[in-house]
Design a protein around this motif. Sequence first.
Motif, short mmCIF file in Angstrom:
data_model
loop_
_atom_site.label_atom_id
_atom_site.label_comp_id
_atom_site.label_asym_id
_atom_site.label_seq_id
_atom_site.Cartn_x
_atom_site.Cartn_y
_atom_site.Cartn_z
N LYS A 1 -51.43 -15.73 -16.98
CA LYS A 1 -52.57 -16.55 -16.57
C LYS A 1 -53.00 -17.38 -17.78
CE LYS A 1 -55.13 -13.09 -15.02
NZ LYS A 1 -56.32 -12.42 -14.45
N SER A 2 -53.01 -18.69 -17.62
CA SER A 2 -53.39 -19.58 -18.71
C SER A 2 -54.47 -20.54 -18.24
CB SER A 2 -52.17 -20.36 -19.20
OG SER A 2 -52.52 -21.21 -20.28
N TYR A 3 -55.51 -20.70 -19.06
CA TYR A 3 -56.65 -21.54 -18.72
C TYR A 3 -56.80 -22.69 -19.71
CZ TYR A 3 -58.33 -17.64 -15.79
OH TYR A 3 -58.46 -16.65 -14.85
N PRO B 1 -56.14 -14.67 -21.09
CA PRO B 1 -56.76 -13.34 -21.10
C PRO B 1 -55.71 -12.24 -20.99
CG PRO B 1 -57.05 -14.36 -18.95
CD PRO B 1 -56.36 -15.37 -19.81
N VAL B 2 -55.69 -11.35 -21.96
CA VAL B 2 -54.77 -10.21 -21.90
C VAL B 2 -55.32 -9.16 -20.96
CG1 VAL B 2 -53.64 -8.40 -23.26
CG2 VAL B 2 -53.95 -10.69 -24.23
N THR B 3 -56.63 -8.93 -21.04
CA THR B 3 -57.32 -8.08 -20.08
C THR B 3 -58.04 -8.99 -19.09
OG1 THR B 3 -59.16 -7.98 -21.66
CG2 THR B 3 -57.63 -6.12 -21.64
N GLY B 4 -58.59 -8.43 -18.03
CA GLY B 4 -59.19 -9.25 -16.99
C GLY B 4 -60.64 -8.91 -16.72
N ARG B 5 -61.47 -8.91 -17.76
CA ARG B 5 -62.89 -8.56 -17.58
C ARG B 5 -63.68 -9.74 -17.01
NH1 ARG B 5 -61.05 -3.63 -18.02
NH2 ARG B 5 -60.42 -3.06 -20.14
N THR B 6 -64.79 -9.43 -16.38
CA THR B 6 -65.69 -10.45 -15.84
C THR B 6 -66.17 -11.36 -16.96
OG1 THR B 6 -66.43 -8.95 -14.10
CG2 THR B 6 -67.85 -10.83 -14.59
N HIS B 7 -66.09 -12.68 -16.75
CA HIS B 7 -66.58 -13.70 -17.69
C HIS B 7 -65.93 -13.58 -19.07
CE1 HIS B 7 -70.63 -13.88 -15.24
NE2 HIS B 7 -69.58 -14.24 -14.54
N GLN B 8 -64.75 -13.00 -19.14
CA GLN B 8 -64.16 -12.66 -20.44
C GLN B 8 -63.97 -13.87 -21.36
OE1 GLN B 8 -60.81 -9.87 -20.57
NE2 GLN B 8 -59.71 -11.29 -21.88
N ILE B 9 -63.33 -14.94 -20.87
CA ILE B 9 -63.08 -16.10 -21.72
C ILE B 9 -64.40 -16.71 -22.17
CG2 ILE B 9 -62.10 -18.43 -21.76
CD1 ILE B 9 -59.98 -17.45 -19.77
N ARG B 10 -65.35 -16.79 -21.26
CA ARG B 10 -66.65 -17.41 -21.55
C ARG B 10 -67.41 -16.65 -22.64
NH1 ARG B 10 -68.84 -17.92 -15.43
NH2 ARG B 10 -70.67 -18.85 -16.46
N VAL B 11 -67.42 -15.33 -22.54
CA VAL B 11 -68.17 -14.53 -23.50
C VAL B 11 -67.45 -14.46 -24.84
CG1 VAL B 11 -69.20 -12.27 -23.95
CG2 VAL B 11 -69.24 -13.21 -21.64
N HIS B 12 -66.13 -14.39 -24.83
CA HIS B 12 -65.39 -14.37 -26.09
C HIS B 12 -65.54 -15.70 -26.84
CE1 HIS B 12 -62.45 -10.76 -25.36
NE2 HIS B 12 -63.69 -10.40 -25.64
N VAL C 1 -50.46 -19.88 -13.27
CA VAL C 1 -50.25 -18.45 -12.99
C VAL C 1 -48.75 -18.23 -12.80
CG1 VAL C 1 -52.53 -18.00 -11.97
CG2 VAL C 1 -50.66 -18.80 -10.51
N SER C 2 -48.29 -17.08 -13.22
CA SER C 2 -46.88 -16.74 -13.03
C SER C 2 -46.76 -15.25 -12.78
CB SER C 2 -46.04 -17.15 -14.25
OG SER C 2 -46.47 -16.46 -15.41
N CYS C 3 -45.80 -14.87 -11.95
CA CYS C 3 -45.59 -13.46 -11.63
C CYS C 3 -44.20 -13.29 -11.03
CB CYS C 3 -46.65 -12.96 -10.65
SG CYS C 3 -46.52 -13.69 -8.99
N THR C 4 -43.79 -12.05 -10.89
CA THR C 4 -42.57 -11.75 -10.14
C THR C 4 -42.97 -11.24 -8.76
OG1 THR C 4 -42.50 -9.48 -10.97
CG2 THR C 4 -41.26 -11.13 -12.20
N LEU C 5 -42.14 -11.54 -7.78
CA LEU C 5 -42.35 -11.05 -6.42
C LEU C 5 -41.60 -9.73 -6.25
CD1 LEU C 5 -42.03 -14.40 -4.44
CD2 LEU C 5 -44.11 -13.18 -5.12
N PRO C 6 -41.85 -9.01 -5.17
CA PRO C 6 -41.17 -7.72 -4.98
C PRO C 6 -39.65 -7.80 -5.03
CG PRO C 6 -43.01 -7.90 -3.45
CD PRO C 6 -42.89 -9.23 -4.13
N ASP C 7 -39.07 -8.96 -4.69
CA ASP C 7 -37.61 -9.09 -4.74
C ASP C 7 -37.09 -9.42 -6.13
OD1 ASP C 7 -38.34 -11.73 -5.04
OD2 ASP C 7 -37.48 -12.42 -3.15
#
Length: 337
Positions: free
Chosen positions: A196-198, A258-269, A307-313
């Motif tokens: 995930k990149s912002y 964000p390495v972790t996914g906390r609420t408002h993480q980028i904004r507060v950091h 956003v990037s991810c792998t699918l189940p296949d």
Amino acid sequence: MRSKPPSKSAPAADSAATAAPSDRWNPDGGVQFLSVPAELAGQRIDNFLQARLKGVPRSRVYRILRKGEVRVNKGRVKAEYKLQAGDVVRVPPVRSPAQAPAPVVGDQLRKLVEESILYDERGLLVVNKPAGLAVHGGSGVRLGLIEVLRQMFPQSPFIELVHRLDRDTSGAIMVARKRAVLLHVQAELRAGRVGKSYLALAAGKWPRGHRVVEAPLRKNTLKSGERMVSVNPEGKPSETRFRVLERFRGATLMAAEPVTGRTHQIRVHAQFIGCPLAGDPKYAPDEVNREFRARGLKRLFLHSQRVSCTLPDGDQVEVEAPLPAELQAVLQALRDG
């Protein structure tokens, strides 16, 4: 221990109602028989019921299960029973608290979301969420992205958020149209294998050398009911990776991952470093936001770019959301000085 699946056979006639199996529960009818589509295979029966008995307390759902009022393939099941494709679920008539009718998505919002779909294949949907649209209803919001999508695709038995974005944040968000995809991608999220990149515009000059911010975050609820997040030693471990993309007079364009996914993480950091995000109504000073409003910024400058991810296949998916025109205009104004 997993409940033994009842044998599958057609539902017997019921004194309250008889019906052919379907995939929709009618709250105004009597006993209903719902067929389980392949997309919902593996879901627990209690969660299946909770999703359909809107407004019914969870304790009531467990009660009708214990009493045997709910049957799967004419047999009693426990709350932990995992449904299989083709199961027929008998749902008794259950009165729910009086609720206002669900809001209907207007043509303008429907068109906006429809035009914002970036990817829709193999059970994964990626939407370029507009700023100002909540991801789901609640807390005074009656209609969010997930409700819009469910009305847009009434034939889809399963549409669930994979992750969330703040209401004020725009950009790429993943939505699962298959339960297997939801479970797989969320497991990848927990393992740190989802990218995930912002894009974020920080007020002021971002200090050199601050590429990684590790600061524990803790949620707080003010007396007004507003939710705020702050750096606190007793908070949850949180990590964000920042990279300077472009420097302006009085602002810095950043890539944030964000390495972790906390609420408002980028904004507060960003605030913790001393460079709150431009246009942030919660964490940036009013005078800072006034300066950026004068430059044409009318919202939080935070955009989920990729956003990037792998699918189940095992296939890799990467989707990029273009920066909204109003944010591009702000960057151009900063470049023009």
